[in-house]
Design a protein around this motif. Structure first.
Motif, PDB file in Angstrom:
ATOM      1  N   MET A   1      21.171  24.207  30.247  1.00 46.44           N
ATOM      2  CA  MET A   1      20.003  24.463  31.052  1.00 46.44           C
ATOM      3  C   MET A   1      19.537  23.146  31.664  1.00 46.44           C
ATOM      4  O   MET A   1      19.456  22.126  31.006  1.00 46.44           O
ATOM      5  N   SER A   2      19.246  23.155  32.950  1.00 51.13           N
ATOM      6  CA  SER A   2      18.800  21.936  33.609  1.00 51.13           C
ATOM      7  C   SER A   2      17.273  21.839  33.583  1.00 51.13           C
ATOM      8  O   SER A   2      16.571  22.820  33.408  1.00 51.13           O
ATOM      9  N   LYS A   3      16.802  20.635  33.773  1.00 53.07           N
ATOM     10  CA  LYS A   3      15.375  20.356  33.775  1.00 53.07           C
ATOM     11  C   LYS A   3      14.874  20.324  35.219  1.00 53.07           C
ATOM     12  O   LYS A   3      15.470  19.679  36.076  1.00 53.07           O
ATOM     13  N   VAL A   4      13.775  21.006  35.493  1.00 50.55           N
ATOM     14  CA  VAL A   4      13.169  21.012  36.820  1.00 50.55           C
ATOM     15  C   VAL A   4      12.325  19.746  36.956  1.00 50.55           C
ATOM     16  O   VAL A   4      11.588  19.380  36.038  1.00 50.55           O
ATOM     17  N   SER A   5      12.451  19.067  38.096  1.00 45.60           N
ATOM     18  CA  SER A   5      11.632  17.882  38.329  1.00 45.60           C
ATOM     19  C   SER A   5      11.227  17.806  39.796  1.00 45.60           C
ATOM     20  O   SER A   5      11.820  18.457  40.651  1.00 45.60           O
ATOM     21  N   ILE A   6      10.215  16.994  40.056  1.00 44.95           N
ATOM     22  CA  ILE A   6       9.736  16.779  41.418  1.00 44.95           C
ATOM     23  C   ILE A   6       9.911  15.296  41.716  1.00 44.95           C
ATOM     24  O   ILE A   6       9.498  14.445  40.931  1.00 44.95           O
ATOM     25  N   LYS A   7      10.537  15.009  42.820  1.00 49.86           N
ATOM     26  CA  LYS A   7      10.731  13.625  43.251  1.00 49.86           C
ATOM     27  C   LYS A   7       9.900  13.389  44.501  1.00 49.86           C
ATOM     28  O   LYS A   7       9.811  14.252  45.368  1.00 49.86           O
ATOM     29  N   PHE A  28       2.164  13.208  35.606  1.00 50.80           N
ATOM     30  CA  PHE A  28       2.136  14.406  34.756  1.00 50.80           C
ATOM     31  C   PHE A  28       1.185  15.440  35.347  1.00 50.80           C
ATOM     32  O   PHE A  28       1.480  16.639  35.361  1.00 50.80           O
ATOM     33  N   LEU A  29       0.030  14.964  35.856  1.00 51.15           N
ATOM     34  CA  LEU A  29      -0.913  15.884  36.488  1.00 51.15           C
ATOM     35  C   LEU A  29      -0.322  16.504  37.747  1.00 51.15           C
ATOM     36  O   LEU A  29      -0.590  17.658  38.059  1.00 51.15           O
ATOM     37  N   GLY A  30       0.513  15.749  38.459  1.00 51.99           N
ATOM     38  CA  GLY A  30       1.177  16.277  39.652  1.00 51.99           C
ATOM     39  C   GLY A  30       2.155  17.387  39.309  1.00 51.99           C
ATOM     40  O   GLY A  30       2.206  18.422  39.968  1.00 51.99           O
ATOM     41  N   ALA A  31       2.940  17.171  38.251  1.00 49.56           N
ATOM     42  CA  ALA A  31       3.890  18.205  37.821  1.00 49.56           C
ATOM     43  C   ALA A  31       3.142  19.456  37.366  1.00 49.56           C
ATOM     44  O   ALA A  31       3.539  20.584  37.674  1.00 49.56           O
ATOM     45  N   GLU A  32       2.029  19.259  36.652  1.00 50.51           N
ATOM     46  CA  GLU A  32       1.215  20.399  36.210  1.00 50.51           C
ATOM     47  C   GLU A  32       0.608  21.121  37.412  1.00 50.51           C
ATOM     48  O   GLU A  32       0.592  22.348  37.471  1.00 50.51           O
ATOM     49  N   ASN A  78       4.035  20.213  55.770  1.00 53.07           N
ATOM     50  CA  ASN A  78       5.138  20.965  56.372  1.00 53.07           C
ATOM     51  C   ASN A  78       6.183  21.329  55.325  1.00 53.07           C
ATOM     52  O   ASN A  78       6.596  20.474  54.548  1.00 53.07           O
ATOM     53  N   VAL A  79       6.598  22.585  55.330  1.00 53.34           N
ATOM     54  CA  VAL A  79       7.687  23.030  54.472  1.00 53.34           C
ATOM     55  C   VAL A  79       8.979  22.820  55.248  1.00 53.34           C
ATOM     56  O   VAL A  79       9.184  23.425  56.302  1.00 53.34           O
ATOM     57  N   ILE A  80       9.836  21.938  54.738  1.00 57.94           N
ATOM     58  CA  ILE A  80      11.095  21.615  55.402  1.00 57.94           C
ATOM     59  C   ILE A  80      12.184  22.606  54.997  1.00 57.94           C
ATOM     60  O   ILE A  80      12.978  23.055  55.803  1.00 57.94           O
ATOM     61  N   SER A  81      12.220  22.945  53.709  1.00 56.90           N
ATOM     62  CA  SER A  81      13.159  23.931  53.169  1.00 56.90           C
ATOM     63  C   SER A  81      12.541  24.496  51.904  1.00 56.90           C
ATOM     64  O   SER A  81      11.426  24.130  51.539  1.00 56.90           O
ATOM     65  N   SER A  82      13.280  25.350  51.208  1.00 61.64           N
ATOM     66  CA  SER A  82      12.731  25.946  49.983  1.00 61.64           C
ATOM     67  C   SER A  82      12.503  24.902  48.892  1.00 61.64           C
ATOM     68  O   SER A  82      11.745  25.146  47.953  1.00 61.64           O
ATOM     69  N   LEU A  83      13.117  23.728  49.005  1.00 59.17           N
ATOM     70  CA  LEU A  83      12.987  22.705  47.972  1.00 59.17           C
ATOM     71  C   LEU A  83      12.314  21.417  48.461  1.00 59.17           C
ATOM     72  O   LEU A  83      12.047  20.525  47.665  1.00 59.17           O
ATOM     73  N   ILE A  84      12.039  21.301  49.748  1.00 55.85           N
ATOM     74  CA  ILE A  84      11.508  20.062  50.300  1.00 55.85           C
ATOM     75  C   ILE A  84      10.277  20.336  51.157  1.00 55.85           C
ATOM     76  O   ILE A  84      10.274  21.233  51.993  1.00 55.85           O
ATOM     77  N   THR A 138      10.435  16.571  46.808  1.00 56.80           N
ATOM     78  CA  THR A 138      11.657  17.341  46.637  1.00 56.80           C
ATOM     79  C   THR A 138      11.679  17.944  45.248  1.00 56.80           C
ATOM     80  O   THR A 138      11.536  17.218  44.258  1.00 56.80           O
ATOM     81  N   LEU A 139      11.865  19.241  45.177  1.00 58.66           N
ATOM     82  CA  LEU A 139      12.005  19.935  43.899  1.00 58.66           C
ATOM     83  C   LEU A 139      13.472  19.919  43.510  1.00 58.66           C
ATOM     84  O   LEU A 139      14.333  20.341  44.291  1.00 58.66           O
ATOM     85  N   ASN A 140      13.772  19.379  42.333  1.00 58.24           N
ATOM     86  CA  ASN A 140      15.141  19.330  41.825  1.00 58.24           C
ATOM     87  C   ASN A 140      15.309  20.371  40.739  1.00 58.24           C
ATOM     88  O   ASN A 140      14.609  20.317  39.726  1.00 58.24           O
ATOM     89  N   LEU A 141      16.227  21.288  40.937  1.00 55.53           N
ATOM     90  CA  LEU A 141      16.448  22.357  39.965  1.00 55.53           C
ATOM     91  C   LEU A 141      17.649  22.047  39.098  1.00 55.53           C
ATOM     92  O   LEU A 141      18.573  21.410  39.483  1.00 55.53           O
TER      93      LEU A 141
END
Length: 141
Positions: A1-7, A28-32, A78-84, A138-141
């Motif tokens: 299982m991979s870890k979700v993160s935001i860059k 941490f507050l940003g991820a929450e 602006n939403v660039i893509s589903s992850l960015i 960027t959301l990393n899945l």
């Protein structure tokens, strides 16, 4: 299982010319906030930025800039893509007196700091020009 993160990545511009490009620390507050926004909870949307003169290295546990000296509303989201997505902000001509900035923060509607950037350099705002930023998330899945 991979870890979700935001860059995060911030690009700074003075009078439309890129002067810096660097990854930043999502807190941490940003991820929450991101998780709560996905649930549709109010108050976790990105609404503002701050600039300041602090010099400490950003950490995930940061809750505020070291020394905030300017704040403002975001110019666009602006939403660039589903992850960015990208948010932009500008300190326009004549907004404040001449100021040197060393740190920048991205904030949610409830006041939580989503991300912080401080690369050890000084970026000067001159009241006859503009200082602006493009913050890419960027959301990393």
């Amino acid at each position: 299982m991979s870890k979700v993160s935001i860059k995060g990545h911030l690009r700074l511009f003075i009078d439309g010319v890129e002067v810096a490009s660097h990854h930043n620390q999502v807190t941490f507050l940003g991820a929450e906030a991101y998780a709560r926004a996905l649930q549709g909870l109010a108050g976790y949307n990105l609404t503002s930025f701050e600039a300041g003169t602090g010099t400490s290295t950003p950490t995930a546990s940061d809750t505020a800039l070291d020394t905030s000296t300017h704040s403002g509303s975001l110019a666009s989201y602006n939403v660039i893509s589903s992850l960015i997505s990208e948010v932009t902000w500008t300190i326009p001509i004549g907004a404040i007196a001449t100021q040197d900035f060393t740190e920048f923060g991205l904030f949610c509607a409830n006041g939580d700091m989503f991300a912080r950037w401080c690369d050890g350099n000084t970026y000067s705002y001159v009241n006859t020009g503009t200082l602006s930023g493009v913050w890419t998330l960027t959301l990393n899945l």
